[in-house]
Design an enzyme around this catalytic site. Structure first.
Site, short mmCIF file in Angstrom:
data_model
loop_
_atom_site.label_atom_id
_atom_site.label_comp_id
_atom_site.label_asym_id
_atom_site.label_seq_id
_atom_site.Cartn_x
_atom_site.Cartn_y
_atom_site.Cartn_z
N SER A 2 -16.80 -11.23 -8.58
CA SER A 2 -15.47 -10.69 -8.87
C SER A 2 -14.56 -11.76 -9.47
O SER A 2 -13.55 -11.43 -10.08
CB SER A 2 -14.86 -10.16 -7.58
OG SER A 2 -14.86 -11.17 -6.59
N GLU A 33 -8.58 -19.55 -2.09
CA GLU A 33 -8.17 -19.63 -3.50
C GLU A 33 -6.93 -20.53 -3.65
O GLU A 33 -6.75 -21.18 -4.66
CB GLU A 33 -7.90 -18.24 -4.06
CG GLU A 33 -9.17 -17.42 -4.08
CD GLU A 33 -9.42 -16.63 -5.34
OE1 GLU A 33 -8.50 -16.48 -6.16
OE2 GLU A 33 -10.56 -16.14 -5.49
N1 DGL Z 1 -16.68 -12.31 -4.14
C1 DGL Z 1 -16.23 -11.49 -3.02
C2 DGL Z 1 -17.37 -11.41 -2.00
O1 DGL Z 1 -18.21 -12.28 -1.90
C3 DGL Z 1 -14.97 -12.04 -2.40
C4 DGL Z 1 -13.75 -11.90 -3.27
C5 DGL Z 1 -13.35 -10.48 -3.55
O2 DGL Z 1 -12.95 -9.74 -2.62
O3 DGL Z 1 -13.44 -10.09 -4.70
O4 DGL Z 1 -17.44 -10.46 -1.27
#
Ligand code: DGL
Length: 271
Positions: free
Chosen positions: A12, A153
């Site tokens: 994401s 973040e």
């Molecule tokens: N990349 C997402 C995960 O590993 C975390 C960040 C998001 O909520 O987009 O679930």
């Protein structure tokens, strides 16, 4: 047989760079194309249908970039979209959930396993299912930790507030006497120190980034898709759907090094 094409990987946003970092460390000869869906982040609070649609759009984009494999570095996307992606795409697809589940079972002695992740990952039960598939007798205790992603973040890895947030989430989980804890979200490996302080040494922390990189290496060997040995310098490509400068700035912390130029591309639809 070998294959010099790159490995495609997506998340994401910046979080999946923790998985890329491990892939670069364990498989330095492999070229990579990374896509961060920064225009539509976060995924953790969105529904299965929406995340599946996003993942299919990104898969299409990566295939246009001629990748030989797709690594779903996002836990939420792995939890929701993996079966549909495997139906639609011909290249091998590696997610982060099954490797994390395997590692948790290898680490646990009491077979009492904790899993932390986004709301989507925990609600999907994907980790419990993956663990129970391998060991029906294991007990799995999940806890969604939605506030951890923004803390990481912001770079708040050691602040007292971060410690308070982690304590709030983990204290109830620890009453289940778990002996291993799956870090089921891309961002959590950066908080390993703090998480370890709260769990104490009796709980093993399972970093799904490390395990996923191992699974990628194994799949490449099985399918005879490894990069030719002695191939000159792996290539790194980075794409995002919004704000490449911000991605470069925050991404450094996740990748542990500077990023080369990050390009913005328009893919798919908006919600
Ligand atoms: N990349 C997402 C995960 O590993 C975390 C960040 C998001 O909520 O987009 O679930």
């Amino acid at each position: 047989m070998t294959d010099a094409l790159p490995i495609g990987m997506f998340d994401s946003g910046v979080g999946g760079l923790t998985v890329l970092r491990e892939v670069m460390r364990q498989l330095p000869g492999e070229s990579t194309v990374y896509f961060g869906d920064t225009a539509r982040v976060p995924y953790g609070s969105k529904s299965r249908d929406v995340i599946t649609r996003f993942s299919l759009e990104i898969g299409q984009f990566l295939l246009q970039e001629k990748v030989k494999m797709i690594v779903v570095a996002c836990n939420t996307a792995s939890a929701f979209a993996l079966p549909t992606m495997r139906q639609k795409f011909k290249v091998p697809i590696v997610g982060v959930v099954a490797p994390g589940a395997r590692a948790a079972l290898a680490a646990t002695q009491s077979r009492r396993i904790g899993v932390i992740g986004t709301e989507g990952t925990i609600e999907s039960q994907a980790y419990s299912e993956a663990i129970h598939y391998l060991d029906p007798k294991a007990e799995v205790f999940g806890q969604a930790c939605p506030l951890i992603v923004p803390l990481v973040e912001e770079g708040w890895l050691e602040k007292p507030l971060a410690l308070e947030v982690v304590k709030e989430y983990l204290t109830p989980l620890l009453t289940n006497r778990i002996d291993s804890l799956v870090l089921g979200c891309t961002h959590y490996p950066l908080l390993k120190n703090l998480l370890g302080q709260v769990t104490g040494p009796g709980v093993k922390l399972i970093d799904s980034a490390e395990e996923t990189a191992r699974a990628v290496g194994q799949k490449l060997r099985e399918d005879k898709l490894e990069a030719p040995s002695g191939s000159s310098g792996a290539m790194r490509y980075f794409y995002v759907s919004d704000a490449p400068e911000k991605f470069e700035k925050i991404g450094r912390r996740f990748l542990g090094q500077e990023l080369p130029a990050v390009k913005r591309v328009d893919i798919g639809s908006w919600i």
